[in-house]
Design a protein around this motif. Structure first.
Motif, short mmCIF file in Angstrom:
data_model
loop_
_atom_site.label_atom_id
_atom_site.label_comp_id
_atom_site.label_asym_id
_atom_site.label_seq_id
_atom_site.Cartn_x
_atom_site.Cartn_y
_atom_site.Cartn_z
N LEU A 60 0.93 -1.27 0.01
CA LEU A 60 -0.10 -0.06 -0.04
C LEU A 60 0.69 1.28 -0.09
O LEU A 60 1.79 1.46 0.88
CB LEU A 60 -0.92 0.33 1.27
CG LEU A 60 -1.91 -1.13 1.33
CD1 LEU A 60 -2.79 -0.81 2.71
CD2 LEU A 60 -2.88 -0.76 0.14
N GLU A 62 -0.46 4.21 0.28
CA GLU A 62 -1.03 5.19 1.13
C GLU A 62 -1.95 4.39 2.37
O GLU A 62 -2.11 3.47 2.14
CB GLU A 62 -2.13 6.07 0.49
CG GLU A 62 -1.47 6.96 -0.82
CD GLU A 62 -2.64 7.40 -1.60
OE1 GLU A 62 -3.78 7.05 -1.55
OE2 GLU A 62 -2.19 8.21 -2.57
N LEU A 64 -4.88 2.78 3.97
CA LEU A 64 -6.18 2.34 3.63
C LEU A 64 -7.36 2.79 4.48
O LEU A 64 -7.23 2.33 5.63
CB LEU A 64 -6.29 0.76 3.54
CG LEU A 64 -7.53 0.15 2.99
CD1 LEU A 64 -7.54 0.26 1.38
CD2 LEU A 64 -7.71 -1.31 3.12
N ALA A 169 0.17 2.72 5.10
CA ALA A 169 0.96 2.62 4.39
C ALA A 169 2.04 1.75 4.48
O ALA A 169 2.78 1.53 5.83
CB ALA A 169 1.45 4.12 3.71
N VAL A 173 -0.07 -6.36 0.65
CA VAL A 173 -1.46 -6.73 0.19
C VAL A 173 -1.59 -8.23 0.11
O VAL A 173 -0.94 -8.89 -0.78
CB VAL A 173 -1.81 -6.01 -1.20
CG1 VAL A 173 -3.07 -6.49 -1.52
CG2 VAL A 173 -1.53 -4.53 -1.05
N ALA A 181 -10.43 -4.49 1.63
CA ALA A 181 -10.59 -3.37 0.69
C ALA A 181 -11.83 -3.55 -0.07
O ALA A 181 -12.49 -2.34 -0.25
CB ALA A 181 -9.25 -3.24 -0.06
N TYR A 186 -13.66 -0.26 -1.89
CA TYR A 186 -12.41 0.16 -3.14
C TYR A 186 -12.65 -1.02 -4.28
O TYR A 186 -12.87 -2.11 -4.12
CB TYR A 186 -10.93 -0.17 -2.36
CG TYR A 186 -10.62 0.83 -1.61
CD1 TYR A 186 -9.76 1.92 -1.99
CD2 TYR A 186 -10.86 0.93 -0.16
CE1 TYR A 186 -9.25 2.84 -1.26
CE2 TYR A 186 -10.57 1.91 0.68
CZ TYR A 186 -9.72 2.81 0.16
OH TYR A 186 -9.43 4.08 1.06
N LEU A 189 -6.60 -0.28 -5.62
CA LEU A 189 -5.47 0.14 -4.47
C LEU A 189 -4.27 1.17 -5.07
O LEU A 189 -4.00 0.76 -5.98
CB LEU A 189 -5.18 -1.04 -3.76
CG LEU A 189 -6.15 -1.88 -2.93
CD1 LEU A 189 -5.50 -3.12 -2.45
CD2 LEU A 189 -6.77 -1.24 -1.89
N VAL A 191 -0.86 1.78 -4.96
CA VAL A 191 0.35 1.05 -4.83
C VAL A 191 1.67 1.78 -5.65
O VAL A 191 1.34 2.53 -6.43
CB VAL A 191 0.45 -0.48 -5.23
CG1 VAL A 191 -0.79 -1.48 -4.52
CG2 VAL A 191 0.33 -0.39 -6.80
#
Length: 463
Positions: A60, A62, A64, A169, A173, A181, A186, A189, A191
Motif C-alpha cells: 500500500l 497510502e 487504507l 501505508a 497486500v 479493501a 475499494y 488500491l 500501490v
C-alpha cells in the motif's frame, strides 16, 4: 562521494584501479546505504491505482481508509427472527427478510418477521432471536431463553466508520487485505509503481547455449537474475548481453530508462573491467564501492545522473484510488518536473558472488523503493548446526538449509558455485571470525517458498 574524489584508506589496503586509496564498506552499512538510496528514489513517486485483482503481493502506497461504515447498516448476525418489543410476538405473514433486499417495513412492538444472516434489520427491531432459540405455534413466536436487546444484531459501524484508517501505508497486500479493501468500498488500491530494472550481463566469454568450449563458459546469471528480480517485485525490462567494450557499456547505462541498472562483472580492476570508468564518465556518484563480505566484495552501488521526468497532475483528494492519467487536463494544476532518480548496482561476475551482491545491495534498494522495507520483518535468527569458518575481517554469506530448527551449512559455497544456493532455503550471515555450533545467525530468506529440509540429494554436501 564521486569517483573523482579520494576515498578514505583502510590500513594496509590500496586501490589498484588508479592508485587511489580505497576502503570497502562493512556489510550492514552497505545494506543500510542501499535502503537509503531506495527511499530517496521513492520520494515523490506518484502511486498507481491498481485493480484489486492485480494488487496481490504489492504494498500500500497510502493508508487504507474506510470509504463507508462497516457494516454499512444494521444487519442480522444469524438466521432467525427479527422481533420488536417483549414477547411473545405475532409472526407477520409477509415473507422473510433476505440479504440484499431493501429494508422491510418498520417493525411494530409485539411482531416478529423471519430474517436471514446478513439481511438489513427492519427499523424498530429490538433483537434477533436465533431459529434454534424459538418456537412458533399458531403464528405466535415464543423465545426459549432470555432475549437481550440488541442481541445478534451487527450495528452499523461496528467494525469501522467511514474515514477510519484500516491499515497503514507500507502494508503488504495479502488476500485478507484484498477482502477488507473490497468490503470498505475499494475497486482499486494505491500501490507504488513497480521498479523497472534492466540487467546488463557483461563479458565476451559467455555462451547462451550449448556446452562450454575453447575458453567460453555458459552465462548462468542471465537466466537467473531476471526471475529472481521479478520475484522481488521488479518489472524486468530486459536482460542484455554486452561485450567487453567500454563504449557499448556506457551507451547501455546512460540510455537505460530503468530505475535500477544491474550489471554483472567488470567491477574489479582487471584489463576489461570497465564499470568504474563508465560510471566516472557518466558523472555517477558512488554510494558503496566494495563491501566487506565474502563472496562478492567487489560489488558497488552508484547513483546515476538524474534525468527529469514529465510533469504530472497534482494529486487531488480522491475517495478511492484513481488510475494514473497520462497527461493533465487543461484546467488541472501540474507539479514541477522532478528528477528521475536512477541507480546502478554492479554485481561481481562469479555466480554466488553475484547472489551475494543481489541480497546485499539490490534487494534492500528495491524493497525501499516500493515501501516494502518498512513492512519487512527482521531476518530470522537460527542456530547453526555445525561450526562455520569465517573470514578474519569480513562477513560471510553461506547457503544453508533448515532442518529441525537449525541451519545446516552447505558445502558448495565457493564464489563461482551455484550448487549450494540451488539447494538452499537461505543464506546465513556469518560474522567475521566464524560461528560455533549452536550460535544463532541471521538467515536471509530467498524469495520463493521452500519446505524445511526439502533439499535435493546432495548427501555429503553438508559441511
Amino acid at each position: 562521494m564521486t569517483l573523482k574524489e579520494p576515498l578514505p584508506v583502510a590500513p594496509g589496503t590500496d586501490d589498484a584501479r588508479a592508485g587511489q586509496p580505497h576502503r570497502a564498506t562493512a556489510w550492514p552499512e552497505a545494506r543500510a546505504a542501499a535502503v537509503r538510496a531506495g527511499a530517496s528514489a521513492r520520494a515523490g513517486r506518484a502511486p498507481l491505482g491498481v485493480p484489486l485483482g492485480q494488487a496481490l503481493g504489492q504494498v500500500l502506497a497510502e493508508p487504507l481508509r474506510a470509504l463507508t461504515d462497516l457494516p454499512p447498516f444494521d444487519t442480522s448476525a444469524m438466521d432467525g427472527w427479527a422481533v420488536a418489543g417483549p414477547g411473545p410476538w405475532t409472526v407477520r405473514a409477509e415473507g422473510a427478510v433476505l440479504a440484499g433486499q431493501t429494508a422491510a417495513a418498520v417493525a411494530v412492538d409485539g411482531e416478529a418477521v423471519r430474517i436471514a444472516t446478513g439481511a438489513r434489520v427492519p427499523a424498530g427491531t429490538t433483537a434477533v432471536v436465533r431459529t434454534e432459540h424459538a418456537r412458533t405455534e399458531h403464528a405466535v413466536l415464543r423465545a426459549l431463553r432470555e432475549v437481550v436487546p440488541g442481541q445478534d444484531i451487527r450495528p452499523r459501524g461496528q467494525e469501522c466508520r467511514a474515514g477510519d484508517e484500516l491499515l497503514p501505508a507500507g502494508t503488504v497486500v495479502t488476500p485478507a487485505v484484498l477482502g477488507l479493501a473490497a468490503a470498505a468500498g475499494y475497486d482499486e488500491l494505491p500501490v507504488p509503481p513497480r521498479p523497472r530494472v534492466e540487467i546488463l550481463v557483461l563479458g565476451d566469454e559467455l555462451l547462451t547455449t550449448g556446452l562450454p568450449h575453447d575458453g567460453l563458459i555458459r552465462d548462468a546469471l542471465g537466466p537467473m537474475l531476471g526471475p529472481w528480480l521479478a520475484a522481488l517485485g521488479a518489472d524486468v525490462l530486459a536482460t542484455r548481453r554486452i561485450g567487453d567494450e567500454a563504449e557499448e557499456l556506457y551507451a547501455a547505462v546512460t540510455c537505460s530508462a530503468a530505475d535500477l541498472v544491474l550489471t554483472t562483472g567488470g567491477t574489479a580492476a582487471g584489463p576489461v573491467d570497465h564499470v568504474h570508468g563508465v560510471l566516472d564518465k557518466a558523472g555517477a556518484t558512488l554510494l558503496v564501492d566494495g563491501v566487506k563480505v565474502r563472496p562478492g566484495h567487489p560489488m558497488l552501488l552508484a547513483r546515476l545522473a538524474a534525468e527529469p521526468t514529465r510533469a504530472e497532475p497534482a494529486p487531488s483528494e480522491p475517495t478511492r484510488a484513481e488510475p494514473t492519467r497520462a497527461e493533465p487536463g487543461p484546467s488541472e494544476p501540474t507539479r514541477p518536473e522532478r528528477p528521475h532518480v536512477r541507480h546502478l548496482v554492479g554485481l561481481p561476475g562469479n555466480p554466488l558472488a553475484a547472489v551475494s551482491g543481489l541480497l546485499t545491495l539490490a534487494q534492500p534498494l528495491l524493497a525501499a523503493l516500493t515501501g516494502a522495507a518498512a513492512a519487512a520483518p527482521a531476518p530470522p535468527r537460527v542456530p547453526v548446526q555445525d561450526e562455520v569458518h569465517g573470514h578474519p575481517y569480513d562477513t560471510r554469506l553461506v547457503p544453508v538449509v533448515r532442518r529441525g530448527g537449525r541451519a545446516v551449512p552447505l558445502r558448495y559455497n565457493g564464489p563461482a558455485m551455484l550448487r549450494g544456493i540451488a539447494a538452499a532455503d537461505g543464506l546465513a550471515v556469518v560474522p567475521p571470525g566464524g560461528a560455533r555450533p549452536g550460535q544463532e545467525l541471521d538467515v536471509l530468506d530467498l524469495p520463493w517458498p521452500v519446505a524445511e529440509g526439502a533439499v535435493p540429494a546432495q548427501g555429503a554436501c553438508f559441511t
